[in-house]
Design an enzyme around this catalytic site. Structure first.
Site, short mmCIF file in Angstrom:
data_model
loop_
_atom_site.label_atom_id
_atom_site.label_comp_id
_atom_site.label_asym_id
_atom_site.label_seq_id
_atom_site.Cartn_x
_atom_site.Cartn_y
_atom_site.Cartn_z
N LYS A 137 -7.89 2.71 1.20
CA LYS A 137 -6.65 2.42 0.47
C LYS A 137 -6.75 3.01 -0.93
O LYS A 137 -7.67 2.66 -1.69
CB LYS A 137 -6.44 0.91 0.37
N ASP A 166 -4.82 6.21 2.38
CA ASP A 166 -3.50 5.56 2.47
C ASP A 166 -3.04 5.13 1.08
O ASP A 166 -3.59 4.20 0.50
CB ASP A 166 -3.57 4.36 3.41
N GLU A 192 -1.88 9.33 3.92
CA GLU A 192 -0.79 8.52 4.46
C GLU A 192 0.16 8.10 3.35
O GLU A 192 -0.26 7.58 2.31
CB GLU A 192 -1.44 7.29 5.11
N ASP A 227 4.19 6.29 7.12
CA ASP A 227 3.98 4.90 7.56
C ASP A 227 5.15 4.04 7.06
O ASP A 227 6.04 3.67 7.82
CB ASP A 227 2.63 4.40 7.04
N LYS A 251 3.41 1.41 13.96
CA LYS A 251 3.01 0.01 14.10
C LYS A 251 3.91 -0.58 15.17
O LYS A 251 5.05 -0.98 14.87
CB LYS A 251 3.21 -0.73 12.77
#
Ligand code: MG
Length: 341
Positions: A137, A166, A192, A227, A251
């Site tokens: 992250k 991400d 991402e 995302d 997701k």
């Protein structure tokens, strides 16, 4: 055909609060659904709502369950409005007969690293355990600090290891460009959601963010993954129409019409990564079944999240570098349901 619908609401603290560019996230809310048909067959679903990600709230999903009532004719599912995507997905999952996936090969799992410097110490033990894909992250601390850690992190990767970064939409154009210049020569599988504008920020800003993503994807060799940009049913279609050749992070728990979305992605030969929405084992079972049914190129699953909850009864299979279909099938929805009583 009518179904008996029951639901249980949950609010579950994580073992440790999660730090992302969206802020600190300490507990998860949602609903577990139990659907029983006239023959007594029971199906399960989970409305894993994530309002800060753009889905309906758990309150809205619960209100809709109350409106549907205890005995629900099958046509009522199709009539649910599209903004109740999580609930719709949960009902469809609970109704569907469990079908075996096409292939039952084990699937690699991406290990989730904590944000910031803490990530460094985690890479080696995870690599030793067999992980080859690591998700870090970023956009949590200053870009300068995080960029300063990138080489250290890459140096710790095992042979063939790759990093997924991400940013959760945290960067502006200049920061994204700085990162993408650095990642070009490094083992970074994709970046991402470097940038993002929410629907609530208005059409003009949203269009601008889309142009920025398309421009970055064209200008730099590191693939970019979407995302946050993929929440509603129409989003995947929208990006396919724009000719997006980067990665789609799907997701399944947040995807109102999974079957149709999968068909469109397969037809476009899209690059797809399946990812957890930090749901309980009930939603994870459905989401993973979707990943196993995917006929395109398999990529490491974004399901390296367990143990996740303070109460382990809600977790999916233990973290391992590969997940087997048998591990997924073994998830016992009724045990999760009973844990909520
Ligand atoms: Mg993400």
């Amino acid at each position: 055909m009518a179904y008996r619908l029951q639901y249980r609401r949950y609010r579950l603290p994580f073992r440790a609060p999660l730090r992302t560019a969206h802020g600190v996230w300490a507990e998860r809310e949602g609903l577990i659904l139990r659907l029983e048909d006239e023959t007594g067959r029971v199906g399960w679903g989970e409305a894993a709502t994530l309002p800060w990600f753009g889905t309906e709230t758990a309150d809205a999903a619960e209100a809709a369950c109350l409106t549907l009532g205890e005995f629900v004719p099958t046509e009522a599912f199709e009539l649910l409005p599209s903004h109740l995507g999580c609930l719709r997905q949960a009902l469809v999952a609970a109704r569907a007969a469990e079908s075996a996936p096409v292939e039952c090969k084990p699937m690699p799992v991406a290990a989730l690293l904590p944000a910031g410097r803490t990530a460094l110490a985690r890479v080696e033990p995870l690599a030793e355990a067999g992980f080859r894909t690591f998700k870090w992250k970023v956009g949590v601390e200053s870009a300068g600090d995080e960029l300063g850690l990138l080489d250290d992190l890459c140096a710790r990767l095992p042979g063939g290891g790759r990093l997924r970064l991400d940013a959760n939409g945290a960067w502006d154009r200049r920061t994204a460009e700085k990162w993408l210049e650095r990642t070009a020569e490094r083992p970074v599988e994709f970046v991402e959601q470097p940038c993002f504008a929410k629907a609530s920020q208005g059409t003009a800003l949203r269009r601008q963010a889309e142009d920025l993503l398309l421009g970055l994807a064209a200008d730099y060799p590191t693939p970019i993954a979407l995302d946050e940009a993929l929440v509603g049913d129409g989003d995947v279609e929208h990006w396919l129409r724009l000719g997006w050749r980067g990665v789609f992070v799907i997701k399944p728990s947040l995807c109102g019409d999974m079957a149709a979305t999968m068909q469109k992605l397969a037809a476009a030969k899209a690059a797809v990564v399946f990812s957890s929405a930090l749901e309980t084992a009930v939603g994870a079972k459905q989401a993973l079944a979707t990943a196993w049914r995917w006929t395109g190129e398999p990529r490491a699953l974004g399901f390296g999240v367990w143990p996740l909850f303070a109460d382990g009864r809600f977790d999916g299979p233990a973290l391992a570098p590969f997940l087997r279909w048998q591990d997924v099938q073994r998830i016992n929805e009724e045990a999760v349901w009973n844990a909520l009583s």
